[in-house]
Design a protein around this motif. Structure first.
Motif, PDB file in Angstrom:
ATOM      1  N   SER A 165      22.420 -17.734 -36.789  1.00 57.42           N
ATOM      2  CA  SER A 165      22.012 -16.343 -36.232  1.00 57.42           C
ATOM      3  C   SER A 165      22.935 -16.242 -34.873  1.00 57.42           C
ATOM      4  CB  SER A 165      20.632 -16.452 -35.952  1.00 57.42           C
ATOM      5  OG  SER A 165      19.777 -16.707 -37.076  1.00 57.42           O
TER       6      SER A 165
ATOM      7  N   SER B 153      16.210 -12.918 -34.480  1.00 53.94           N
ATOM      8  CA  SER B 153      16.371 -13.132 -36.023  1.00 53.94           C
ATOM      9  C   SER B 153      15.210 -13.662 -36.774  1.00 53.94           C
ATOM     10  CB  SER B 153      17.550 -13.995 -36.114  1.00 53.94           C
ATOM     11  OG  SER B 153      17.966 -14.131 -37.629  1.00 53.94           O
ATOM     12  N   LYS B 154      14.600 -14.544 -36.400  1.00 57.18           N
ATOM     13  CA  LYS B 154      13.442 -14.896 -37.100  1.00 57.18           C
ATOM     14  C   LYS B 154      12.271 -13.840 -37.075  1.00 57.18           C
ATOM     15  CE  LYS B 154      13.784 -19.882 -36.123  1.00 57.18           C
ATOM     16  NZ  LYS B 154      13.088 -21.051 -35.284  1.00 57.18           N
TER      17      LYS B 154
ATOM     18  N   GLU C 261      12.859 -10.521 -36.767  1.00 58.69           N
ATOM     19  CA  GLU C 261      13.529  -9.456 -37.775  1.00 58.69           C
ATOM     20  C   GLU C 261      13.124 -10.017 -39.079  1.00 58.69           C
ATOM     21  OE1 GLU C 261      17.570  -7.490 -38.837  1.00 58.69           O
ATOM     22  OE2 GLU C 261      17.334  -8.332 -36.920  1.00 58.69           O
ATOM     23  N   ARG C 262      13.417 -11.201 -39.474  1.00 58.24           N
ATOM     24  CA  ARG C 262      13.063 -11.614 -41.090  1.00 58.24           C
ATOM     25  C   ARG C 262      11.527 -11.684 -41.236  1.00 58.24           C
ATOM     26  NH1 ARG C 262      17.014 -15.685 -39.768  1.00 58.24           N
ATOM     27  NH2 ARG C 262      15.225 -17.158 -39.704  1.00 58.24           N
TER      28      ARG C 262
END
Length: 207
Positions: free
Chosen positions: A78, A187-188, A190-191
């Motif tokens: 990321s 990023s986590k 968002e996922r």
């Protein structure tokens, strides 16, 4: 994969990051879970370069190591490529403190530039990022407690003391934490949101 032998074969020491370290066994013992269903065989090792202790566990007395403490540091995908490259190099250079600090500072520099903070030295840009609430006050204070001014290392300032491995580790730890805060955690999240949204979509029974 390493085996639980008299010498632990690792690419790098988890502490000092020296290449092909000489890591020798100090002692070993076994443990089991309360229901006797999870026996493990442990060995404790010492890096003969830095004195750091490494612990490994296996399902068998001389089997493959399934648990390793400290574990290998993995830099997330990321993180932007340039910052990730500098960070990986900084981690692998912990046995050379001045180099590790310069590389960690370069990683931090690249991360800040990725977020639009491109002008001036590192500390003023960190302060600006704090004012803009990109990072927390705590992270800003942390940054000012470690060696980040790579100019000391590049130009061998007469008044600057040579850094030691502890100085380098603190700087690399900060760079890793900054990467986690700016890129990995978002990023986590968002996922996680994407996965939750997809799992809540109604099923089209006509398909």
């Amino acid at each position: 994969m390493a085996e639980l032998r008299n010498h632990l074969t690792l690419k790098r020491c988890p502490h000092c990051r020296v290449d092909n370290p000489n890591i020798t066994e100090i002692t070993r013992f076994s443990t089991n879970s309360f229901d006797n269903r999870h026996p493990r065989y442990w060995a404790v090792y010492n890096c003969n370069r830095c004195g750091g202790v490494v612990t490994g566990a296996s399902d068998y007395p001389n089997g493959y190591v399934k648990e390793l403490y400290p574990s290998e540091i993995e830099v997330s995908d990321s993180i932007p490529n340039k910052a990730k490259a500098f960070l990986n190099q900084a981690i692998d250079s912990l046995h050379a403190p001045s180099g590790a600090i310069m590389l960690a500072a370069s990683a931090i520099d690249a991360m800040l530039k990725e977020k639009g903070y491109k002008k001036g030295n590192l500390y003023p840009r960190i302060n600006k990022a704090t004012e803009d609430h990109l990072i927390t006050e705590g992270m800003s204070k942390w940054a000012h407690e470690i060696r980040l001014d790579a100019n000391d290392e590049r130009h061998a300032d007469e008044n600057a003391k040579l850094p030691n491995s502890n100085d380098a580790k603190k700087t690399v730890d900060f760079a890793l934490a900054l990467a986690e805060f700016l890129f990995v955690l978002p990023s986590k999240v968002e996922r996680g949101i994407k996965n939750a949204t997809e799992s809540n979509k109604p099923i089209d029974e006509t398909k």
